[in-house]
Design a protein around this motif. Structure first.
Motif, PDB file in Angstrom:
ATOM      1  N   GLY A  34      -3.469  -0.996  -1.678  1.00 24.39           N
ATOM      2  CA  GLY A  34      -4.553  -0.148  -1.305  1.00 24.39           C
ATOM      3  C   GLY A  34      -5.353  -0.972  -0.057  1.00 24.39           C
ATOM      4  O   GLY A  34      -5.922  -0.729   1.118  1.00 24.39           O
ATOM      5  N   ALA A  35      -5.440  -2.603  -0.441  1.00 21.27           N
ATOM      6  CA  ALA A  35      -6.166  -3.469   0.572  1.00 21.27           C
ATOM      7  C   ALA A  35      -5.585  -3.441   1.608  1.00 21.27           C
ATOM      8  O   ALA A  35      -6.059  -3.546   2.967  1.00 21.27           O
ATOM      9  CB  ALA A  35      -6.411  -4.815  -0.061  1.00 21.27           C
ATOM     10  N   LEU A  36      -4.211  -3.537   1.816  1.00 24.76           N
ATOM     11  CA  LEU A  36      -3.430  -3.668   3.110  1.00 24.76           C
ATOM     12  C   LEU A  36      -3.227  -2.346   3.892  1.00 24.76           C
ATOM     13  O   LEU A  36      -3.608  -2.271   5.080  1.00 24.76           O
ATOM     14  CB  LEU A  36      -1.899  -3.977   2.679  1.00 24.76           C
ATOM     15  CG  LEU A  36      -1.754  -5.223   2.234  1.00 24.76           C
ATOM     16  CD1 LEU A  36      -0.343  -5.480   2.230  1.00 24.76           C
ATOM     17  CD2 LEU A  36      -2.505  -6.483   2.801  1.00 24.76           C
ATOM     18  N   GLY A  43     -12.810   6.993  14.407  1.00 22.43           N
ATOM     19  CA  GLY A  43     -11.562   6.936  14.034  1.00 22.43           C
ATOM     20  C   GLY A  43     -10.544   6.436  15.079  1.00 22.43           C
ATOM     21  O   GLY A  43      -9.656   5.885  14.739  1.00 22.43           O
ATOM     22  N   GLU A  44     -10.857   7.058  16.361  1.00 19.71           N
ATOM     23  CA  GLU A  44      -9.643   6.882  17.444  1.00 19.71           C
ATOM     24  C   GLU A  44      -9.912   5.357  17.836  1.00 19.71           C
ATOM     25  O   GLU A  44      -8.737   4.766  18.174  1.00 19.71           O
ATOM     26  CB  GLU A  44     -10.038   7.843  18.495  1.00 19.71           C
ATOM     27  CG  GLU A  44      -9.612   9.383  18.207  1.00 19.71           C
ATOM     28  CD  GLU A  44      -8.138   9.382  17.736  1.00 19.71           C
ATOM     29  OE1 GLU A  44      -7.258   8.586  18.483  1.00 19.71           O
ATOM     30  OE2 GLU A  44      -8.114   9.926  16.751  1.00 19.71           O
ATOM     31  N   GLY A  50      -7.258  -0.159   6.473  1.00 19.77           N
ATOM     32  CA  GLY A  50      -7.693   0.592   7.574  1.00 19.77           C
ATOM     33  C   GLY A  50      -6.852   1.788   8.003  1.00 19.77           C
ATOM     34  O   GLY A  50      -6.994   2.441   9.355  1.00 19.77           O
ATOM     35  N   ARG A  51      -6.053   1.998   7.402  1.00 17.99           N
ATOM     36  CA  ARG A  51      -5.212   3.313   7.607  1.00 17.99           C
ATOM     37  C   ARG A  51      -4.844   4.103   6.445  1.00 17.99           C
ATOM     38  O   ARG A  51      -3.740   4.042   5.939  1.00 17.99           O
ATOM     39  CB  ARG A  51      -3.839   2.827   8.436  1.00 17.99           C
ATOM     40  CG  ARG A  51      -2.882   3.913   9.038  1.00 17.99           C
ATOM     41  CD  ARG A  51      -1.817   3.390   9.474  1.00 17.99           C
ATOM     42  NE  ARG A  51      -0.474   4.321   9.536  1.00 17.99           N
ATOM     43  CZ  ARG A  51       0.625   4.074   9.884  1.00 17.99           C
ATOM     44  NH1 ARG A  51       1.021   2.718   9.869  1.00 17.99           N
ATOM     45  NH2 ARG A  51       1.650   4.879   9.956  1.00 17.99           N
ATOM     46  N   PRO A  52      -5.703   4.686   6.031  1.00 16.66           N
ATOM     47  CA  PRO A  52      -5.607   5.445   4.588  1.00 16.66           C
ATOM     48  C   PRO A  52      -4.526   6.473   4.776  1.00 16.66           C
ATOM     49  O   PRO A  52      -4.209   7.153   5.873  1.00 16.66           O
ATOM     50  CB  PRO A  52      -6.888   6.105   4.448  1.00 16.66           C
ATOM     51  CG  PRO A  52      -7.875   5.618   5.150  1.00 16.66           C
ATOM     52  CD  PRO A  52      -7.300   4.725   6.403  1.00 16.66           C
ATOM     53  N   GLY A  53      -3.664   6.500   3.767  1.00 14.91           N
ATOM     54  CA  GLY A  53      -2.645   7.213   3.546  1.00 14.91           C
ATOM     55  C   GLY A  53      -1.437   6.608   4.292  1.00 14.91           C
ATOM     56  O   GLY A  53      -0.272   7.233   4.369  1.00 14.91           O
ATOM     57  N   ALA A  63      -1.460  -8.833   7.722  1.00 16.49           N
ATOM     58  CA  ALA A  63      -0.607  -7.689   7.372  1.00 16.49           C
ATOM     59  C   ALA A  63      -1.463  -6.406   7.622  1.00 16.49           C
ATOM     60  O   ALA A  63      -1.141  -5.292   7.947  1.00 16.49           O
ATOM     61  CB  ALA A  63      -0.167  -7.876   6.019  1.00 16.49           C
ATOM     62  N   ARG A  64      -2.553  -6.298   6.900  1.00 21.93           N
ATOM     63  CA  ARG A  64      -3.724  -5.397   7.072  1.00 21.93           C
ATOM     64  C   ARG A  64      -3.888  -4.816   8.379  1.00 21.93           C
ATOM     65  O   ARG A  64      -4.072  -3.700   8.565  1.00 21.93           O
ATOM     66  CB  ARG A  64      -4.943  -5.615   6.437  1.00 21.93           C
ATOM     67  CG  ARG A  64      -6.214  -4.524   6.524  1.00 21.93           C
ATOM     68  CD  ARG A  64      -7.322  -4.924   5.825  1.00 21.93           C
ATOM     69  NE  ARG A  64      -8.046  -6.158   6.323  1.00 21.93           N
ATOM     70  CZ  ARG A  64      -9.109  -6.754   5.511  1.00 21.93           C
ATOM     71  NH1 ARG A  64      -9.436  -6.499   4.563  1.00 21.93           N
ATOM     72  NH2 ARG A  64      -9.321  -7.818   6.470  1.00 21.93           N
ATOM     73  N   ALA A  65      -4.044  -5.890   9.278  1.00 20.93           N
ATOM     74  CA  ALA A  65      -4.260  -5.373  10.767  1.00 20.93           C
ATOM     75  C   ALA A  65      -3.163  -4.772  11.280  1.00 20.93           C
ATOM     76  O   ALA A  65      -3.134  -3.853  12.355  1.00 20.93           O
ATOM     77  CB  ALA A  65      -4.599  -6.636  11.658  1.00 20.93           C
TER      78      ALA A  65
END
Length: 603
Positions: A453-455, A431-432, A458-461, A507-509
């Protein structure tokens, strides 16, 4: 570099075998330990109720089967002797009820146990192949992985039900032989004399069937791998007009697949024919002996009926060819699953906090080889200062994507180490590491139920503000809001252009908010104007963020603080783009000579 692929392609004919452990000649020998979690101990741990029910119901069915001839014999003797048949009839009904109940429980618990073990094994396989990532650690083609997930996993999960069924049949057969001996030893002697050839038939069939099933699944994986490659390159095949040639390539292993299938059918046909020929001879022998014993007055009429029943039970094991096929199928599937699970991924560290710093990235003596022995990166020593934007430039095959993949451990170096703010990335927990390094790819895959959710994948929540803010920076917010459901638009079946998907990948990154952002040709699908807008947004929003950009356009390299020029796995030069542009060889990386770029003349 593909967007988090689950496997790397292998050379034709490899069938996903592990180098040095079988290759295309077949899978490696399954390890002694139950890596697949499909044995009895794992079954009790994962699905205790179905396993327990099976372990009770199968013996109960065997007991009912063994009691049935005796119950029938009691009824016959009662009728022949002229006595009351009520007691024997009640016992007969009770035995029939026990057998019926046991059969129903087996039919319910068996599929339930297999489903539970299949789900767990598929999860184990999916986790392992994801952990292996790409590169030399992962010798399996994507199609081969799919065949193991779809075919081998449920086959392996059926091992316990198949073994219990086979063991139940064996116990019933042995019980029938013992019962014959209890009626009269000569009955057992006659039965065993005819049974021995049948046991040889079964043993030979099991050895042959397991080998054929394994070979069938290996070739099936090869076909699946080739089909997956063809689907990935469908546009290229159509553009080149090579459809027929590609179909021939995909179907080339079919003769081998057919040979394995026909071999299995022949083995099963031969075994069944021999058993069907042997069984009547054994039963006839037992009945002849029983008739002689009845004529001598050594057994009552009911025992003649019982002898016939026990002879049939004793032969039951030989007639379990279908059950034996299930065991062979399960053993082959288990070996295929265990082969994949035997490849150990690189482990993660235990550090659950990032070290102090702003994202300095260091490569020390990094060397990477591919499975054929070629060196892709050779002794790379490089430091990317925190907060800088660095472009990786080089001809195709120079090692740009491989170097970028090392930072987030999408690939592992064969030698050397990679450090993030002075700490080896191998010491960071999973995770880190993801909070430290984020990626954007040229062909991003949108994973998630909807765009929001797709965006945030990589960072749930991550809150809606972070998602929308990242989309605005990547210039994706406008076209997302034009969709009927906006950010709630389902990703499945969503038709977007390549450039729109790339902006969503960017954007996801950004949503990950990592210290280091790696852009692997992540704007190649954007038009010039949109790419310029994205670069300006990134410059303003990520001024203090470390960025490593794989650049194929001169404009992208010119926008970086400095360029790392890779050539055949070595660092050829490190300098600003404007300085390197004077070198014709450097200019040729971008497609040939070009006018000198405008210099910044700010006063």
């Amino acid at each position: 570099m593909a967007d988090v692929p689950i496997a790397t392609p292998v050379a034709p004919g490899r069938s996903g075998g592990i180098p040095g452990l079988g290759g295309s000649a077949g899978p490696a020998e399954p390890p002694r330990a139950d890596r697949t979690g499909t044995g009895f101990r794992a079954a009790f741990r994962i699905a205790p109720w179905p396993t327990g029910v099976l372990c009770v119901a199968v013996p109960a069915g065997s007991i009912a089967a063994l009691l049935l001839p005796a119950a029938v014999a009691g009824s016959v003797d009662a009728v022949v002797g002229g006595g009351s048949a009520w007691g024997s009839t009640i016992r007969l009904v009770a035995v029939l009820a026990l057998g019926l109940l046991a059969g129903v429980l087996v039919e319910i618990a068996g599929p339930g146990l297999a489903a539970a073990l299949t789900a767990r094994l598929r999860r184990m396989l999916a986790i392992r192949i994801t952990d292996l990532g790409t590169g030399a650690r992962n010798p399996f083609a994507a199609g081969d992985v799919a065949s193991r997930l779809v075919g081998a996993a449920p086959d392996a999960a059926g091992l316990v039900p198949a073994l219990l069924g086979t063991l139940g049949a064996l116990v019933t057969s042995l019980g029938g032989i013992v019962a014959l001996a209890l009626i009269d030893p000569w009955l057992a002697v006659g039965f065993v004399a005819g049974l021995l050839p049948g046991l040889v038939v079964v043993r030979l069939f099991m050895a042959r069937a397991t080998d054929l099933f394994t070979r069938y699944q290996v070739v099936q994986g090869t076909v699946a791998a080739r089909l997956t490659d063809a689907l990935t390159g469908a546009r290229t095949i159509r553009a080149c007009g090579t459809r027929d040639r590609e179909i021939a390539r995909i179907l080339a292993p079919l003769p081998e697949l057919s040979a394995a299938g026909h071999g299995l059918w022949r083995a099963q046909r031969t075994a069944v024919a021999r058993v069907l020929l042997l069984a009547p001879l054994v039963e006839l022998t037992v009945l002849s002996i029983a008739g002689w014993l009845l004529a001598e007055g050594r057994i009552p009429p009911g025992q003649l009926v019982a002898a016939a029943g026990y002879a049939a039970l004793g032969l039951g094991f030989l007639e379990q060819v279908e059950a034996l096929v299930g065991v062979a199928h399960a053993r082959a599937g288990r070996a295929r699953a265990a082969e994949l699970l035997a490849v150990e991924p690189a482990g993660y560290g235990t550090a659950r906090t990032l070290p102090p710093g702003r994202g300095e990235l260091t490569f020390r003596g990094v060397r990477v080889r591919v499975p054929d022995g070629r060196v892709v990166l050779d002794g790379i020593d490089l430091t990317v200062p925190a907060g800088t934007c660095v472009a990786l430039v080089g001809a195709s095959g120079s090692g740009k994507s491989t170097l970028a993949a090392l930072a987030g451990r999408l690939r592992e170096p064969d030698e050397g180490e990679v450090l993030l703010d002075g700490l080896p990335v191998t010491r960071l927990a999973r995770g880190e590491l993801r909070r430290g390094v984020a990626y954007a790819f040229p062909r991003p895959v949108l994973v998630g139920a909807d765009l929001a959710g797709a965006l945030a994948y990589g960072r749930p929540g991550a809150g809606s503000a972070a998602v929308v803010g990242a989309a605005r920076t990547a210039h994706a917010d406008d076209f997302v809001r034009r969709l009927p459901a906006g950010y709630a638009t389902p990703t499945q079946g969503l038709a977007l252009s390549g450039g729109e998907v790339q902006r969503l990948g960017l954007a996801r990154a950004l949503v990950q908010d990592a210290r280091v952002l790696i852009l692997d040709d992540a704007t190649s699908g954007l038009d010039t104007v949109t790419e310029h807008q994205v670069r300006e947004s990134f410059r303003a929003a990520l001024a203090d963020r470390t960025r490593l950009i794989i650049a194929h356009r001169a404009t992208v390299a010119a926008d970086a603080d400095f360029v790392v020029w890779l050539d055949a796995g070595h660092v050829r030069a490190i300098a600003p783009h404007a300085e390197l542009w004077h070198d014709p060889t450097y200019r040729a990386v971008f497609g040939g000579p070009a006018p000198e770029p405008e210099r910044n003349t700010d006063s």
